[in-house]
Design a protein around this motif. Structure first.
Motif, PDB file in Angstrom:
ATOM      1  N   THR A 135       2.891  -4.685  -5.631  1.00 31.22           N
ATOM      2  CA  THR A 135       3.574  -4.378  -6.893  1.00 31.22           C
ATOM      3  C   THR A 135       3.274  -2.953  -7.344  1.00 31.22           C
ATOM      4  OG1 THR A 135       3.453  -6.702  -7.568  1.00 31.22           O
ATOM      5  CG2 THR A 135       3.845  -5.074  -9.294  1.00 31.22           C
ATOM      6  N   GLN A 136       2.003  -2.550  -7.245  1.00 32.05           N
ATOM      7  CA  GLN A 136       1.644  -1.180  -7.614  1.00 32.05           C
ATOM      8  C   GLN A 136       2.368  -0.176  -6.725  1.00 32.05           C
ATOM      9  OE1 GLN A 136      -2.205   0.660  -6.604  1.00 32.05           O
ATOM     10  NE2 GLN A 136      -2.528   0.988  -8.796  1.00 32.05           N
ATOM     11  N   TYR A 137       2.419  -0.450  -5.429  1.00 33.18           N
ATOM     12  CA  TYR A 137       3.133   0.439  -4.520  1.00 33.18           C
ATOM     13  C   TYR A 137       4.614   0.529  -4.891  1.00 33.18           C
ATOM     14  CZ  TYR A 137       6.204   1.426  -0.642  1.00 33.18           C
ATOM     15  OH  TYR A 137       7.254   1.905   0.104  1.00 33.18           O
ATOM     16  N   TYR A 138       5.208  -0.614  -5.253  1.00 31.24           N
ATOM     17  CA  TYR A 138       6.639  -0.621  -5.592  1.00 31.24           C
ATOM     18  C   TYR A 138       6.940   0.295  -6.776  1.00 31.24           C
ATOM     19  CZ  TYR A 138      11.015  -2.207  -7.635  1.00 31.24           C
ATOM     20  OH  TYR A 138      12.269  -2.238  -8.193  1.00 31.24           O
ATOM     21  N   PHE A 139       6.171   0.157  -7.847  1.00 28.90           N
ATOM     22  CA  PHE A 139       6.427   0.989  -9.023  1.00 28.90           C
ATOM     23  C   PHE A 139       6.094   2.457  -8.752  1.00 28.90           C
ATOM     24  CE2 PHE A 139       6.302  -3.136 -11.176  1.00 28.90           C
ATOM     25  CZ  PHE A 139       7.397  -3.003 -12.003  1.00 28.90           C
ATOM     26  N   SER A 193      12.758  -0.973  -3.552  1.00 27.48           N
ATOM     27  CA  SER A 193      12.721  -2.430  -3.443  1.00 27.48           C
ATOM     28  C   SER A 193      12.887  -2.879  -1.993  1.00 27.48           C
ATOM     29  CB  SER A 193      13.814  -3.044  -4.318  1.00 27.48           C
ATOM     30  OG  SER A 193      15.100  -2.688  -3.847  1.00 27.48           O
ATOM     31  N   ILE A 194      13.561  -2.084  -1.176  1.00 28.12           N
ATOM     32  CA  ILE A 194      13.754  -2.449   0.235  1.00 28.12           C
ATOM     33  C   ILE A 194      12.413  -2.488   0.957  1.00 28.12           C
ATOM     34  CG2 ILE A 194      14.847  -1.759   2.401  1.00 28.12           C
ATOM     35  CD1 ILE A 194      17.046  -0.431   0.763  1.00 28.12           C
ATOM     36  N   THR A 195      11.650  -1.405   0.863  1.00 23.10           N
ATOM     37  CA  THR A 195      10.356  -1.364   1.549  1.00 23.10           C
ATOM     38  C   THR A 195       9.359  -2.325   0.923  1.00 23.10           C
ATOM     39  OG1 THR A 195       9.742   0.534   0.154  1.00 23.10           O
ATOM     40  CG2 THR A 195      10.658   1.007   2.330  1.00 23.10           C
ATOM     41  N   ALA A 196       9.432  -2.509  -0.401  1.00 22.47           N
ATOM     42  CA  ALA A 196       8.489  -3.420  -1.056  1.00 22.47           C
ATOM     43  C   ALA A 196       8.717  -4.858  -0.616  1.00 22.47           C
ATOM     44  CB  ALA A 196       8.611  -3.298  -2.579  1.00 22.47           C
ATOM     45  N   VAL A 197       9.984  -5.283  -0.539  1.00 21.59           N
ATOM     46  CA  VAL A 197      10.290  -6.650  -0.113  1.00 21.59           C
ATOM     47  C   VAL A 197       9.867  -6.865   1.337  1.00 21.59           C
ATOM     48  CG1 VAL A 197      12.170  -8.257   0.375  1.00 21.59           C
ATOM     49  CG2 VAL A 197      12.147  -6.989  -1.767  1.00 21.59           C
ATOM     50  N   LEU A 198      10.156  -5.904   2.210  1.00 24.74           N
ATOM     51  CA  LEU A 198       9.770  -6.035   3.614  1.00 24.74           C
ATOM     52  C   LEU A 198       8.254  -6.029   3.778  1.00 24.74           C
ATOM     53  CD1 LEU A 198      12.440  -3.756   5.332  1.00 24.74           C
ATOM     54  CD2 LEU A 198      12.376  -6.250   5.242  1.00 24.74           C
ATOM     55  N   THR A 199       7.566  -5.221   2.959  1.00 24.24           N
ATOM     56  CA  THR A 199       6.106  -5.198   3.030  1.00 24.24           C
ATOM     57  C   THR A 199       5.512  -6.530   2.602  1.00 24.24           C
ATOM     58  OG1 THR A 199       6.103  -2.811   2.538  1.00 24.24           O
ATOM     59  CG2 THR A 199       4.030  -3.989   2.229  1.00 24.24           C
ATOM     60  N   PHE A 214      -5.394   4.079  -4.802  1.00 27.20           N
ATOM     61  CA  PHE A 214      -4.266   3.255  -5.201  1.00 27.20           C
ATOM     62  C   PHE A 214      -3.579   2.775  -3.931  1.00 27.20           C
ATOM     63  CE2 PHE A 214      -2.263   7.315  -4.535  1.00 27.20           C
ATOM     64  CZ  PHE A 214      -0.982   7.036  -4.125  1.00 27.20           C
ATOM     65  N   CYS A 215      -2.630   1.862  -4.098  1.00 30.19           N
ATOM     66  CA  CYS A 215      -1.987   1.218  -2.948  1.00 30.19           C
ATOM     67  C   CYS A 215      -0.814   2.065  -2.460  1.00 30.19           C
ATOM     68  CB  CYS A 215      -1.527  -0.186  -3.324  1.00 30.19           C
ATOM     69  SG  CYS A 215      -2.871  -1.313  -3.732  1.00 30.19           S
ATOM     70  N   ASP A 216      -1.061   2.912  -1.500  1.00 24.50           N
ATOM     71  CA  ASP A 216      -0.009   3.720  -0.910  1.00 24.50           C
ATOM     72  C   ASP A 216       0.562   2.988   0.305  1.00 24.50           C
ATOM     73  OD1 ASP A 216       1.707   5.788  -0.687  1.00 24.50           O
ATOM     74  OD2 ASP A 216       0.229   7.308  -0.164  1.00 24.50           O
ATOM     75  N   PHE A 217       1.714   3.440   0.780  1.00 22.30           N
ATOM     76  CA  PHE A 217       2.457   2.693   1.795  1.00 22.30           C
ATOM     77  C   PHE A 217       1.743   2.647   3.145  1.00 22.30           C
ATOM     78  CE2 PHE A 217       5.770   2.669   5.138  1.00 22.30           C
ATOM     79  CZ  PHE A 217       6.289   1.404   4.904  1.00 22.30           C
ATOM     80  N   ILE A 218       1.413   3.812   3.705  1.00 20.60           N
ATOM     81  CA  ILE A 218       0.836   3.856   5.054  1.00 20.60           C
ATOM     82  C   ILE A 218      -0.503   3.127   5.131  1.00 20.60           C
ATOM     83  CG2 ILE A 218      -0.013   5.368   6.881  1.00 20.60           C
ATOM     84  CD1 ILE A 218       2.999   5.282   6.651  1.00 20.60           C
ATOM     85  N   PRO A 219      -1.476   3.373   4.217  1.00 18.80           N
ATOM     86  CA  PRO A 219      -2.727   2.605   4.290  1.00 18.80           C
ATOM     87  C   PRO A 219      -2.520   1.106   4.152  1.00 18.80           C
ATOM     88  CG  PRO A 219      -2.993   4.498   2.841  1.00 18.80           C
ATOM     89  CD  PRO A 219      -1.529   4.380   3.134  1.00 18.80           C
ATOM     90  N   LEU A 220      -1.480   0.684   3.414  1.00 10.60           N
ATOM     91  CA  LEU A 220      -1.247  -0.740   3.201  1.00 10.60           C
ATOM     92  C   LEU A 220      -0.718  -1.417   4.456  1.00 10.60           C
ATOM     93  CD1 LEU A 220      -1.194  -3.123   1.249  1.00 10.60           C
ATOM     94  CD2 LEU A 220       1.079  -2.388   0.508  1.00 10.60           C
ATOM     95  N   ILE A 221       0.298  -0.826   5.091  1.00 10.91           N
ATOM     96  CA  ILE A 221       0.888  -1.499   6.252  1.00 10.91           C
ATOM     97  C   ILE A 221      -0.031  -1.447   7.467  1.00 10.91           C
ATOM     98  CG2 ILE A 221       3.229  -1.036   5.455  1.00 10.91           C
ATOM     99  CD1 ILE A 221       3.423   1.135   7.599  1.00 10.91           C
ATOM    100  N   LYS A 222      -0.972  -0.523   7.500  1.00  6.25           N
ATOM    101  CA  LYS A 222      -1.912  -0.469   8.619  1.00  6.25           C
ATOM    102  C   LYS A 222      -2.885  -1.652   8.600  1.00  6.25           C
ATOM    103  CE  LYS A 222      -1.824   4.468   9.649  1.00  6.25           C
ATOM    104  NZ  LYS A 222      -1.218   4.259  10.985  1.00  6.25           N
TER     105      LYS A 222
END
Length: 283
Positions: A135-139, A193-199, A214-222
């Motif tokens: 959620t934090q990443y999405y916003f 919302s596209i990347t957030a839903v897929l994540t 904070f929750c950034d995209f690359i560290p999260l999906i790794k």
């Protein structure tokens, strides 16, 4: 005697396995995903740890006070700008309308990241639910995309005002300003919302620590069990129209603005225009 000893040893081992196996089983459930033929992989990780500034333990209080002052100053400054734009009739122009939108965006931007950072610095607890992290990443990503689009719209507004002043009133009516601002907000939130839903569909099987504040995209999906290459490619593809293109349009607009101002015959006129639009150039 040997037979009795063997029987006693066997009974003791059986008792130890009975008492220890449940704990080991719980540990396995907490750290590794279960594989169910009917349901597929299921993650056991429900919480993540934001390491943040964990290596600077002796500076936690100082960092907390520093970021608290920055947060309060940022919110106060942006709220003051929004209040002035709304209340002062002389500021009801497209330029200040977009600046008010930018101030509103910055207020939301800092409120997405800094409160959680302040809480972790104060308590030393960096845990966050996986759902909360997404959620934090999405916003965060939505506001970042909106800001890029909004800065591009602001540069377009100044481009019309300086380079094509005769077309300014026709292109920057009240309705056009509302459409451009609303389009920036809606598009920014839709693309993220596209990347957030897929994540949110990924399976996270550990490790559960993120070396970030904070929750950034690359560290999260790794941290997911899935191959991150597809998500990284999707993020890169979406970043092109929503980050690179607005950036190039913004740069081109201000190059045209500066070139046009330098062509003015009057030095006073050049200084006046530079002073008026210096806030945009600084941003």
């Amino acid at each position: 005697m040997d037979g009795v000893a063997w029987i006693l040893t066997t009974e003791r081992l059986s008792e130890e396995m009975t008492t220890e196996t449940p704990a080991a089983g719980r540990y396995a459930l907490e750290t590794h995903p279960m594989v169910n033929p009917e349901q597929g992989n299921q993650t056991s990780i429900t919480e993540l740890i934001l390491l943040g500034f964990g290596t600077l333990l002796e500076l936690q209080i100082l960092l907390f006070l520093l970021f608290l002052v920055i947060y309060i100053a940022t919110r106060a400054g942006n709220i003051l700008i929004m209040a002035l734009v709304v209340t002062d009739q002389h500021l009801h122009t497209p330029m200040y309308f977009f600046l008010g939108n930018l101030s509103c965006l910055e207020t939301c931007y800092t409120s997405t990241i800094l409160p959680r950072l302040l809480a972790s610095l104060l308590t030393g607890d960096g845990t966050i639910l996986v759902s909360g992290c997404i959620t934090q990443y999405y916003f965060f990503s939505s506001l970042a995309a909106t800001e890029c689009l909004l800065l591009s719209v602001m540069s377009y507004d100044r481009y019309l005002a300086i380079v094509k002043p005769l077309h300014y009133a026709a292109h920057m009516s009240d309705r056009s300003c509302l459409q451009l601002a609303a389009g920036s907000w809606v598009d920014g939130f839709l693309v993220s919302s596209i990347t957030a839903v897929l994540t949110s569909q990924l399976n996270f099987c550990g490790p559960n620590s993120i070396d970030h504040f904070f929750c950034d995209f690359i560290p999260l999906i790794k941290l997911s069990c899935n191959d991150p290459k597809l998500m990284e490619m999707l993020s890169l593809t979406l970043s092109f129209p929503f980050l690179l293109v607005p950036f190039l349009l913004t740069v081109m607009s201000y190059i045209s603005i500066i070139t046009t101002i330098l062509r003015f015959p009057s030095t006073t006129g050049r200084q006046k225009d530079f002073s008026i639009y210096s806030s945009h150039l600084i941003v």
